[in-house]
Scaffold this motif. Structure first.
Motif, PDB file in Angstrom:
ATOM      1  N   VAL A   1       0.853  -1.186   0.000  1.00 13.96           N
ATOM      2  CA  VAL A   1       0.000   0.000   0.000  1.00 13.96           C
ATOM      3  C   VAL A   1       0.890   1.238   0.000  1.00 13.96           C
ATOM      4  O   VAL A   1       1.949   1.263   0.650  1.00 13.96           O
ATOM      5  N   TYR A   2       0.473   2.256  -0.763  1.00 11.26           N
ATOM      6  CA  TYR A   2       1.222   3.509  -0.868  1.00 11.26           C
ATOM      7  C   TYR A   2       0.501   4.585  -0.068  1.00 11.26           C
ATOM      8  O   TYR A   2      -0.715   4.734  -0.175  1.00 11.26           O
ATOM      9  N   VAL A   3       1.261   5.325   0.721  1.00 12.83           N
ATOM     10  CA  VAL A   3       0.720   6.409   1.557  1.00 12.83           C
ATOM     11  C   VAL A   3       1.306   7.729   1.065  1.00 12.83           C
ATOM     12  O   VAL A   3       2.520   7.936   1.118  1.00 12.83           O
ATOM     13  N   HIS A   4       0.452   8.610   0.572  1.00 12.32           N
ATOM     14  CA  HIS A   4       0.902   9.891   0.043  1.00 12.32           C
ATOM     15  C   HIS A   4       0.782  10.985   1.090  1.00 12.32           C
ATOM     16  O   HIS A   4       0.169  10.799   2.158  1.00 12.32           O
ATOM     17  N   ALA A   5       1.335  12.140   0.794  1.00 10.68           N
ATOM     18  CA  ALA A   5       1.275  13.288   1.710  1.00 10.68           C
ATOM     19  C   ALA A   5      -0.174  13.652   2.001  1.00 10.68           C
ATOM     20  O   ALA A   5      -1.025  13.657   1.115  1.00 10.68           O
ATOM     21  N   GLY A   6      -0.443  13.932   3.281  1.00  8.07           N
ATOM     22  CA  GLY A   6      -1.777  14.360   3.684  1.00  8.07           C
ATOM     23  C   GLY A   6      -2.765  13.248   3.936  1.00  8.07           C
ATOM     24  O   GLY A   6      -3.877  13.513   4.396  1.00  8.07           O
ATOM     25  N   MET A   7      -2.410  11.990   3.643  1.00  3.55           N
ATOM     26  CA  MET A   7      -3.331  10.866   3.838  1.00  3.55           C
ATOM     27  C   MET A   7      -3.348  10.460   5.314  1.00  3.55           C
ATOM     28  O   MET A   7      -2.337   9.997   5.848  1.00  3.55           O
ATOM     29  N   PRO A   8      -4.490  10.611   6.007  1.00  2.00           N
ATOM     30  CA  PRO A   8      -4.555  10.090   7.379  1.00  2.00           C
ATOM     31  C   PRO A   8      -4.478   8.573   7.346  1.00  2.00           C
ATOM     32  O   PRO A   8      -5.142   7.931   6.537  1.00  2.00           O
ATOM     33  N   HIS A   9      -3.671   8.011   8.231  1.00  3.00           N
ATOM     34  CA  HIS A   9      -3.483   6.562   8.196  1.00  3.00           C
ATOM     35  C   HIS A   9      -2.971   6.062   9.542  1.00  3.00           C
ATOM     36  O   HIS A   9      -2.478   6.839  10.367  1.00  3.00           O
ATOM     37  N   ALA A  10      -3.101   4.760   9.729  1.00  2.00           N
ATOM     38  CA  ALA A  10      -2.555   4.100  10.915  1.00  2.00           C
ATOM     39  C   ALA A  10      -2.282   2.647  10.559  1.00  2.00           C
ATOM     40  O   ALA A  10      -3.191   1.935  10.132  1.00  2.00           O
ATOM     41  N   HIS A  11      -1.043   2.225  10.709  1.00  6.33           N
ATOM     42  CA  HIS A  11      -0.752   0.797  10.632  1.00  6.33           C
ATOM     43  C   HIS A  11      -1.325   0.154  11.898  1.00  6.33           C
ATOM     44  O   HIS A  11      -1.084   0.639  13.009  1.00  6.33           O
ATOM     45  N   VAL A  12      -2.066  -0.932  11.733  1.00  2.48           N
ATOM     46  CA  VAL A  12      -2.780  -1.515  12.870  1.00  2.48           C
ATOM     47  C   VAL A  12      -2.093  -2.767  13.405  1.00  2.48           C
ATOM     48  O   VAL A  12      -1.859  -2.890  14.610  1.00  2.48           O
ATOM     49  N   ARG A  13      -1.764  -3.696  12.528  1.00  5.92           N
ATOM     50  CA  ARG A  13      -1.166  -4.942  13.023  1.00  5.92           C
ATOM     51  C   ARG A  13      -0.505  -5.681  11.876  1.00  5.92           C
ATOM     52  O   ARG A  13      -1.070  -5.777  10.778  1.00  5.92           O
ATOM     53  N   GLY A  14       0.707  -6.222  12.138  1.00  6.32           N
ATOM     54  CA  GLY A  14       1.366  -7.045  11.148  1.00  6.32           C
ATOM     55  C   GLY A  14       2.844  -6.734  11.045  1.00  6.32           C
ATOM     56  O   GLY A  14       3.400  -5.911  11.781  1.00  6.32           O
ATOM     57  N   PHE A  15       3.489  -7.411  10.099  1.00 14.99           N
ATOM     58  CA  PHE A  15       4.927  -7.305   9.859  1.00 14.99           C
ATOM     59  C   PHE A  15       5.121  -6.965   8.395  1.00 14.99           C
ATOM     60  O   PHE A  15       4.550  -7.625   7.517  1.00 14.99           O
ATOM     61  N   GLY A  16       5.890  -5.908   8.129  1.00 12.58           N
ATOM     62  CA  GLY A  16       6.078  -5.498   6.747  1.00 12.58           C
ATOM     63  C   GLY A  16       7.416  -4.839   6.507  1.00 12.58           C
ATOM     64  O   GLY A  16       8.138  -4.450   7.439  1.00 12.58           O
ATOM     65  N   VAL A  17       7.761  -4.733   5.229  1.00 13.50           N
ATOM     66  CA  VAL A  17       8.910  -3.951   4.785  1.00 13.50           C
ATOM     67  C   VAL A  17       8.376  -2.599   4.339  1.00 13.50           C
ATOM     68  O   VAL A  17       7.493  -2.521   3.483  1.00 13.50           O
ATOM     69  N   GLU A  18       8.902  -1.534   4.928  1.00  8.80           N
ATOM     70  CA  GLU A  18       8.429  -0.193   4.624  1.00  8.80           C
ATOM     71  C   GLU A  18       9.579   0.613   4.019  1.00  8.80           C
ATOM     72  O   GLU A  18      10.689   0.615   4.550  1.00  8.80           O
ATOM     73  N   VAL A  19       9.287   1.273   2.906  1.00  7.78           N
ATOM     74  CA  VAL A  19      10.264   2.150   2.265  1.00  7.78           C
ATOM     75  C   VAL A  19       9.628   3.527   2.139  1.00  7.78           C
ATOM     76  O   VAL A  19       8.438   3.651   1.821  1.00  7.78           O
ATOM     77  N   MET A  20      10.426   4.564   2.345  1.00  4.46           N
ATOM     78  CA  MET A  20       9.892   5.929   2.342  1.00  4.46           C
ATOM     79  C   MET A  20      10.982   6.893   1.913  1.00  4.46           C
ATOM     80  O   MET A  20      12.173   6.539   1.893  1.00  4.46           O
ATOM     81  N   ALA A  21      10.591   8.101   1.538  1.00  6.80           N
ATOM     82  CA  ALA A  21      11.571   9.167   1.438  1.00  6.80           C
ATOM     83  C   ALA A  21      12.191   9.345   2.822  1.00  6.80           C
ATOM     84  O   ALA A  21      11.527   9.194   3.847  1.00  6.80           O
ATOM     85  N   SER A  22      13.478   9.631   2.859  1.00  8.65           N
ATOM     86  CA  SER A  22      14.201   9.646   4.130  1.00  8.65           C
ATOM     87  C   SER A  22      13.773  10.843   4.976  1.00  8.65           C
ATOM     88  O   SER A  22      14.295  11.952   4.846  1.00  8.65           O
ATOM     89  N   SER A  23      12.801  10.590   5.831  1.00  7.72           N
ATOM     90  CA  SER A  23      12.238  11.631   6.689  1.00  7.72           C
ATOM     91  C   SER A  23      11.650  10.985   7.935  1.00  7.72           C
ATOM     92  O   SER A  23      11.306   9.800   7.925  1.00  7.72           O
ATOM     93  N   ASP A  24      11.535  11.789   8.985  1.00 16.60           N
ATOM     94  CA  ASP A  24      10.906  11.320  10.216  1.00 16.60           C
ATOM     95  C   ASP A  24       9.838  12.311  10.668  1.00 16.60           C
ATOM     96  O   ASP A  24       9.616  12.514  11.855  1.00 16.60           O
ATOM     97  N   ASN A  25       9.167  12.939   9.686  1.00 19.42           N
ATOM     98  CA  ASN A  25       8.146  13.939   9.992  1.00 19.42           C
ATOM     99  C   ASN A  25       6.773  13.287  10.131  1.00 19.42           C
ATOM    100  O   ASN A  25       6.238  12.733   9.166  1.00 19.42           O
ATOM    101  N   VAL A  26       6.221  13.353  11.334  1.00 14.71           N
ATOM    102  CA  VAL A  26       4.935  12.733  11.642  1.00 14.71           C
ATOM    103  C   VAL A  26       4.102  13.718  12.463  1.00 14.71           C
ATOM    104  O   VAL A  26       4.589  14.272  13.450  1.00 14.71           O
ATOM    105  N   VAL A  27       2.841  13.914  12.058  1.00 13.83           N
ATOM    106  CA  VAL A  27       1.906  14.747  12.828  1.00 13.83           C
ATOM    107  C   VAL A  27       0.720  13.872  13.197  1.00 13.83           C
ATOM    108  O   VAL A  27       0.072  13.290  12.326  1.00 13.83           O
ATOM    109  N   ARG A  28       0.435  13.761  14.505  1.00 13.36           N
ATOM    110  CA  ARG A  28      -0.501  12.759  15.014  1.00 13.36           C
ATOM    111  C   ARG A  28      -1.789  13.403  15.539  1.00 13.36           C
ATOM    112  O   ARG A  28      -1.792  14.570  15.915  1.00 13.36           O
TER     113      ARG A  28
END
Length: 399
Positions: free
Chosen positions: A251-278
């Motif tokens: 699944v792809y998560v774009h800028a501005g998309m509200p989201h929450a990973h709920v449960r599971g194990f995955g490989v995640e790739v992203m632009a190198s950033s740690d910016n999160v607003v909750r």
């Protein structure tokens, strides 16, 4: 190829078993292990042995940026690794959150720096000036909430719970101009009617065992309510698309998309950033005003992102972001070695079995949970062995 040493991040939503078992370490681990970071982000960079000395990934790049990154990647992204790869394990839901666009990240980072906020200050939203689009590829079955549901569906989800306050929200979603924005804003700003969260939680527990169109959605949200019985995120979750990924789905998560990973194990790739607003399901810093400014209010039907097949047992996920693409290979000892000639810096991650990765320098043998690095100047990667491997590289559009 050069073997990477990759730091683990410890968060309470992680697992004491999954990453430890993957890497062959004793279980349970002392603390919940949530993420294994593979990259050069300043918050937790990987290290490697270069010329007899242990160097951080940023130090290696700084010493020879054109060789490490390639001329075109250097011109596009500057002297930094543009992507970050993670192994992510969620035994509990992550926060409901959004990530900024590039312009929003630059402005937010500059504003917090001008205000004198230290990078380590927990009140910061912006740890760097970069956007954070993400791709998550499920290793196990993976559940998550991704983007706003179509309005009619969100209204139906609320109505079927038979809670008067939720029925009123359903009506507003359908009839009020910008009803989705209005309802979401009322909930996150604390202006919702008293009792809406416990009433919703109770309704979810009643609805979860019933068979119906939204059974899986209600079961997932009921589990969230059990963990966060007083959190408005219980109600917010109903407005988001519930997605259950099978192993190998992404699944792809774009800028501005509200989201929450709920449960599971995955490989995640992203632009190198740690910016999160909750805004919910978290004890960390929440900034409602900033979140409302970043949120995309466009409902969407979210589905797994289909890969392209490069060859038998070789799949690639291409995304709109220029910083990365992800390739998965299933290797067999009976097959010929596989060559990948993608430009720029590359990271190879072994997920199972044993993989030999060769490129430029001496070959590296990777066991499950290990990763290696190949610079742009070291030419093609050649992979062999028996196992499952992921390769992270810069988007083909940049090369």
């Amino acid at each position: 190829m050069e073997l990477l040493n990759n730091p683990i991040q410890y968060y309470d939503w992680g697992s004491r078993y999954t990453l430890a078992a993957l890497q062959g370490r004793p279980q349970p681990s002392e603390r919940p292990e949530a993420e294994l970071w593979i990259g050069a982000h300043c918050a937790a960079p990987s290290t490697l042995l270069r010329n007899g000395q242990i160097r951080s990934f940023p130090q290696v790049i700084a010493a020879g940026p054109e060789h490490e990154l390639g001329r075109q990647q250097l011109d596009t992204f500057g002297p930094r690794l543009p992507y970050l790869c993670k192994l992510l394990v969620a035994e509990r839901p992550l926060s409901i959150q959004v990530h900024p666009s590039s312009d929003q990240a630059e402005a937010g980072f500059a504003a917090e720096r001008a205000a004198g906020l230290d990078l380590a200050d927990p009140q910061r939203n912006y740890r760097d000036p970069y956007h954070k689009p993400e791709l998550l590829c499920a290793v196990t079955e993976f559940e998550g909430l991704y983007g706003f549901r179509p309005v009619a569906q969100a209204a139906a989800v609320l109505r079927e719970l038979r809670v008067p306050m939720l029925n009123e929200y359903a009506d507003r979603l359908l009839r009020q101009p910008e009803g989705l924005r209005a309802v979401f804003t009322e909930l996150v700003t604390g202006a919702a009617p008293t009792g809406v969260v416990p009433a919703t939680a109770a309704a979810l527990r009643r609805a979860a065992p019933r068979s119906g169109k939204f059974t899986n959605d209600y079961a997932a949200c009921a589990a969230i309510a059990d963990l966060y019985p007083d959190d408005v995120g219980v109600v917010l979750a109903l407005l988001l698309n519930y997605l259950r990924l099978a192993p190998g789905d992404a699944v792809y998560v774009h800028a501005g998309m509200p989201h929450a990973h709920v449960r599971g194990f995955g490989v995640e790739v992203m632009a190198s950033s740690d910016n999160v607003v909750r805004c919910g399901l978290t004890g960390k810093h929440i900034d409602i005003a900033e979140l409302l400014k970043l949120t995309s209010w466009q409902p969407e039907c979210v589905a797994p992102l289909p890969p392209i097949e490069l060859a038998p047992k070789m799949l690639r996920w291409l995304v709109p972001a220029a910083e990365f693409m992800l390739t998965r290979l299933e290797l067999s000892a009976a097959d010929k070695p596989t060559m990948l000639d993608d430009p720029g810096p590359r990271v190879v991650l072994c997920l199972s079995g044993q993989v030999q990765a060769a490129g430029g320098r001496a070959p590296v043998i990777l066991n499950a949970g290990q990763a290696a690095y190949c610079s742009a100047g070291d030419g093609p990667i050649i992979l062999s062995g028996a196992g499952s491997a992921f390769v992270v590289s810069v988007s083909a559009a940049v090369g």
